[in-house]
Design a protein around this motif. Structure first.
Motif, PDB file in Angstrom:
ATOM      1  N   LYS A   3     -48.601  53.857  23.821  1.00 46.71           N
ATOM      2  CA  LYS A   3     -50.008  54.271  23.699  1.00 46.71           C
ATOM      3  C   LYS A   3     -50.914  53.049  23.603  1.00 46.71           C
ATOM      4  N   ASN A   4     -50.511  52.052  22.806  1.00 46.64           N
ATOM      5  CA  ASN A   4     -51.317  50.828  22.649  1.00 46.64           C
ATOM      6  C   ASN A   4     -51.354  50.022  23.941  1.00 46.64           C
ATOM      7  N   ILE A   5     -50.233  49.967  24.651  1.00 43.77           N
ATOM      8  CA  ILE A   5     -50.192  49.243  25.927  1.00 43.77           C
ATOM      9  C   ILE A   5     -51.159  49.882  26.921  1.00 43.77           C
ATOM     10  N   ALA A   6     -51.186  51.210  26.975  1.00 47.38           N
ATOM     11  CA  ALA A   6     -52.103  51.914  27.876  1.00 47.38           C
ATOM     12  C   ALA A   6     -53.561  51.601  27.522  1.00 47.38           C
ATOM     13  N   LEU A   7     -53.861  51.555  26.227  1.00 42.29           N
ATOM     14  CA  LEU A   7     -55.221  51.218  25.800  1.00 42.29           C
ATOM     15  C   LEU A   7     -55.587  49.794  26.207  1.00 42.29           C
ATOM     16  N   GLU A   8     -54.655  48.864  26.008  1.00 41.71           N
ATOM     17  CA  GLU A   8     -54.931  47.468  26.361  1.00 41.71           C
ATOM     18  C   GLU A   8     -55.133  47.301  27.860  1.00 41.71           C
ATOM     19  N   LEU A   9     -54.383  48.061  28.661  1.00 37.91           N
ATOM     20  CA  LEU A   9     -54.484  47.942  30.119  1.00 37.91           C
ATOM     21  C   LEU A   9     -55.539  48.883  30.702  1.00 37.91           C
ATOM     22  N   LYS A  10     -56.247  49.605  29.786  1.00 40.45           N
ATOM     23  CA  LYS A  10     -57.344  50.508  30.181  1.00 40.45           C
ATOM     24  C   LYS A  10     -56.886  51.554  31.209  1.00 40.45           C
ATOM     25  N   VAL A  11     -55.751  52.197  30.886  1.00 43.66           N
ATOM     26  CA  VAL A  11     -55.197  53.246  31.745  1.00 43.66           C
ATOM     27  C   VAL A  11     -54.980  54.497  30.908  1.00 43.66           C
ATOM     28  N   ASP A  12     -55.356  55.650  31.456  1.00 39.88           N
ATOM     29  CA  ASP A  12     -55.109  56.930  30.801  1.00 39.88           C
ATOM     30  C   ASP A  12     -53.597  57.156  30.756  1.00 39.88           C
ATOM     31  N   ASN A  13     -53.038  57.416  29.567  1.00 36.03           N
ATOM     32  CA  ASN A  13     -51.588  57.591  29.458  1.00 36.03           C
ATOM     33  C   ASN A  13     -51.186  59.060  29.363  1.00 36.03           C
ATOM     34  N   SER A  14     -52.052  59.951  29.813  1.00 34.85           N
ATOM     35  CA  SER A  14     -51.774  61.385  29.705  1.00 34.85           C
ATOM     36  C   SER A  14     -51.178  61.962  30.989  1.00 34.85           C
ATOM     37  N   TYR A  15     -50.519  61.106  31.772  1.00 32.26           N
ATOM     38  CA  TYR A  15     -49.936  61.583  33.027  1.00 32.26           C
ATOM     39  C   TYR A  15     -48.887  62.647  32.765  1.00 32.26           C
ATOM     40  N   LYS A  16     -48.919  63.694  33.580  1.00 34.81           N
ATOM     41  CA  LYS A  16     -47.939  64.766  33.523  1.00 34.81           C
ATOM     42  C   LYS A  16     -47.210  64.827  34.861  1.00 34.81           C
ATOM     43  N   ILE A  17     -46.150  65.609  34.901  1.00 38.16           N
ATOM     44  CA  ILE A  17     -45.366  65.741  36.123  1.00 38.16           C
ATOM     45  C   ILE A  17     -46.228  66.178  37.305  1.00 38.16           C
ATOM     46  N   ASP A  18     -47.189  67.088  37.058  1.00 41.64           N
ATOM     47  CA  ASP A  18     -47.970  67.635  38.168  1.00 41.64           C
ATOM     48  C   ASP A  18     -49.091  66.720  38.651  1.00 41.64           C
ATOM     49  N   ASN A  19     -49.317  65.580  37.983  1.00 38.64           N
ATOM     50  CA  ASN A  19     -50.340  64.658  38.488  1.00 38.64           C
ATOM     51  C   ASN A  19     -49.823  63.225  38.575  1.00 38.64           C
ATOM     52  N   CYS A  20     -48.500  63.088  38.728  1.00 38.88           N
ATOM     53  CA  CYS A  20     -47.921  61.750  38.857  1.00 38.88           C
ATOM     54  C   CYS A  20     -47.293  61.606  40.242  1.00 38.88           C
ATOM     55  N   PRO A  21     -46.978  60.388  40.681  1.00 35.73           N
ATOM     56  CA  PRO A  21     -46.321  60.195  41.981  1.00 35.73           C
ATOM     57  C   PRO A  21     -45.040  61.017  42.095  1.00 35.73           C
ATOM     58  N   SER A  22     -44.756  61.512  43.290  1.00 34.33           N
ATOM     59  CA  SER A  22     -43.644  62.446  43.503  1.00 34.33           C
ATOM     60  C   SER A  22     -42.285  61.853  43.150  1.00 34.33           C
ATOM     61  N   GLU A  23     -42.143  60.528  43.237  1.00 32.61           N
ATOM     62  CA  GLU A  23     -40.840  59.919  42.936  1.00 32.61           C
ATOM     63  C   GLU A  23     -40.437  60.077  41.473  1.00 32.61           C
ATOM     64  N   TYR A  24     -41.379  60.483  40.628  1.00 28.94           N
ATOM     65  CA  TYR A  24     -41.067  60.670  39.209  1.00 28.94           C
ATOM     66  C   TYR A  24     -40.815  62.134  38.854  1.00 28.94           C
ATOM     67  N   SER A  25     -40.817  63.025  39.854  1.00 26.83           N
ATOM     68  CA  SER A  25     -40.622  64.443  39.568  1.00 26.83           C
ATOM     69  C   SER A  25     -39.218  64.687  39.009  1.00 26.83           C
ATOM     70  N   ILE A  26     -39.075  65.741  38.198  1.00 30.61           N
ATOM     71  CA  ILE A  26     -37.861  65.995  37.426  1.00 30.61           C
ATOM     72  C   ILE A  26     -37.216  67.302  37.863  1.00 30.61           C
ATOM     73  N   LEU A  27     -35.896  67.319  37.827  1.00 30.74           N
ATOM     74  CA  LEU A  27     -35.139  68.528  38.130  1.00 30.74           C
ATOM     75  C   LEU A  27     -35.583  69.711  37.272  1.00 30.74           C
ATOM     76  N   SER A  28     -35.459  70.913  37.830  1.00 28.91           N
ATOM     77  CA  SER A  28     -35.696  72.138  37.063  1.00 28.91           C
ATOM     78  C   SER A  28     -34.343  72.744  36.687  1.00 28.91           C
ATOM     79  N   TRP A  29     -34.351  73.680  35.745  1.00 34.05           N
ATOM     80  CA  TRP A  29     -33.103  74.363  35.389  1.00 34.05           C
ATOM     81  C   TRP A  29     -32.582  75.202  36.547  1.00 34.05           C
ATOM     82  N   ASP A  30     -33.462  75.762  37.370  1.00 33.06           N
ATOM     83  CA  ASP A  30     -33.000  76.511  38.549  1.00 33.06           C
ATOM     84  C   ASP A  30     -32.236  75.595  39.494  1.00 33.06           C
ATOM     85  N   GLU A  31     -32.742  74.392  39.702  1.00 27.74           N
ATOM     86  CA  GLU A  31     -32.046  73.438  40.576  1.00 27.74           C
ATOM     87  C   GLU A  31     -30.718  73.011  39.960  1.00 27.74           C
ATOM     88  N   LEU A  32     -30.691  72.876  38.653  1.00 29.10           N
ATOM     89  CA  LEU A  32     -29.439  72.519  37.986  1.00 29.10           C
ATOM     90  C   LEU A  32     -28.421  73.659  38.053  1.00 29.10           C
TER      91      LEU A  32
END
Length: 245
Positions: free
Chosen positions: A101-130
């Motif tokens: 949280k402090n690093i995000a503040l120092e670098l002036k970046v919003d740290n509230s990224y969620k799966i649905d608004n982050c780059p696709s390479e960071y998307s996570i498996l679902s239980w259906d896929e598992l």
């Protein structure tokens, strides 16, 4: 998710058995892994140079750094990021979350990224896929903690809750637990005798490390055996060359 979209079809094509180790909390809540969040923060910052006075949190993770740190290109960002990751991996989860949280503040970046608004390479498996992966007899689903916390940095109830919770998540969503587990990060400093004791108590039968080497089965301890890591170039790996020759 690339385990499902990329690795699974290749493994099926060549009929290669494999175990997928999952951090169940990230799957259930579709929550970014902290290392991925940190990468996004560094990729999004517009700050080109940092100093110890204005960026004390970041500097606290960079050893023996007296000069300003350059962040004006991809390689310099990766270099700083890797140093910070290495230190944060050994921190207690609550301390680590506060530092990110402090690093995000120092670098002036919003740290509230969620799966649905982050780059696709960071998307996570679902239980259906598992469940789909688990339906193929080639594949096994194993535990990998609930939140990818370093198990050697937890003890007592915190340690047991992290492991037990992940096993219960797998049982509740897949109907059974295979008995297979993997230490997050998996180097020698990332697990200890208490970790192994709790794993055994909770029904885990085998837990590989990520220490580079060949697994000597069955003579080697099933909670301490080595493995050849994906991404290691065989042409530059003496261990593999010696084995092949």
């Amino acid at each position: 998710r690339n385990n499902y979209s990329i690795a699974k079809p290749i493994l099926e094509k060549y009929e290669v058995p494999a175990t997928f180790y999952i951090s169940t909390g990230n799957v259930s809540e579709q929550k970014l892994f902290w290392v991925d969040l940190l990468e996004i923060i560094f990729s999004k910052t517009r700050i080109k140079e940092i100093n110890s006075k204005t960026f004390p949190t970041i500097y606290s993770f960079i050893p023996n750094q007296k000069n300003n740190i350059n962040l004006d290109n991809r390689l310099s960002k990766i270099e700083a990021l890797n140093l910070i990751k290495k230190k944060l991996k050994l921190c207690h989860p609550k301390f680590r979350a506060e530092k990110i949280k402090n690093i995000a503040l120092e670098l002036k970046v919003d740290n509230s990224y969620k799966i649905d608004n982050c780059p696709s390479e960071y998307s996570i498996l679902s239980w259906d896929e598992l469940r789909n992966i688990n339906s193929n007899d080639l594949f096994t689903i194993g535990g990998h903690s609930r939140w990818h916390n370093i198990l050697s940095k937890l003890n007592g109830h915190d340690l047991e809750d992290e492991i037990k919770g992940s096993i219960e998540d797998i049982k509740n969503n897949l109907g059974m637990f295979s008995g297979h587990y993997a230490y997050p990060e998996g180097q020698k400093e990332h697990f200890n005798s208490e970790t192994i004791e709790v794993l055994k108590k909770l029904g885990v039968r085998a837990c590989p490390s990520a220490i580079q080497g060949l697994a000597e089965i069955p003579s080697q301890n099933l909670f301490n055996f080595k493995r050849v890591m994906v991404g290691i170039n065989p042409s530059s790996n003496k261990l593999i060359r010696d084995y092949i020759s």
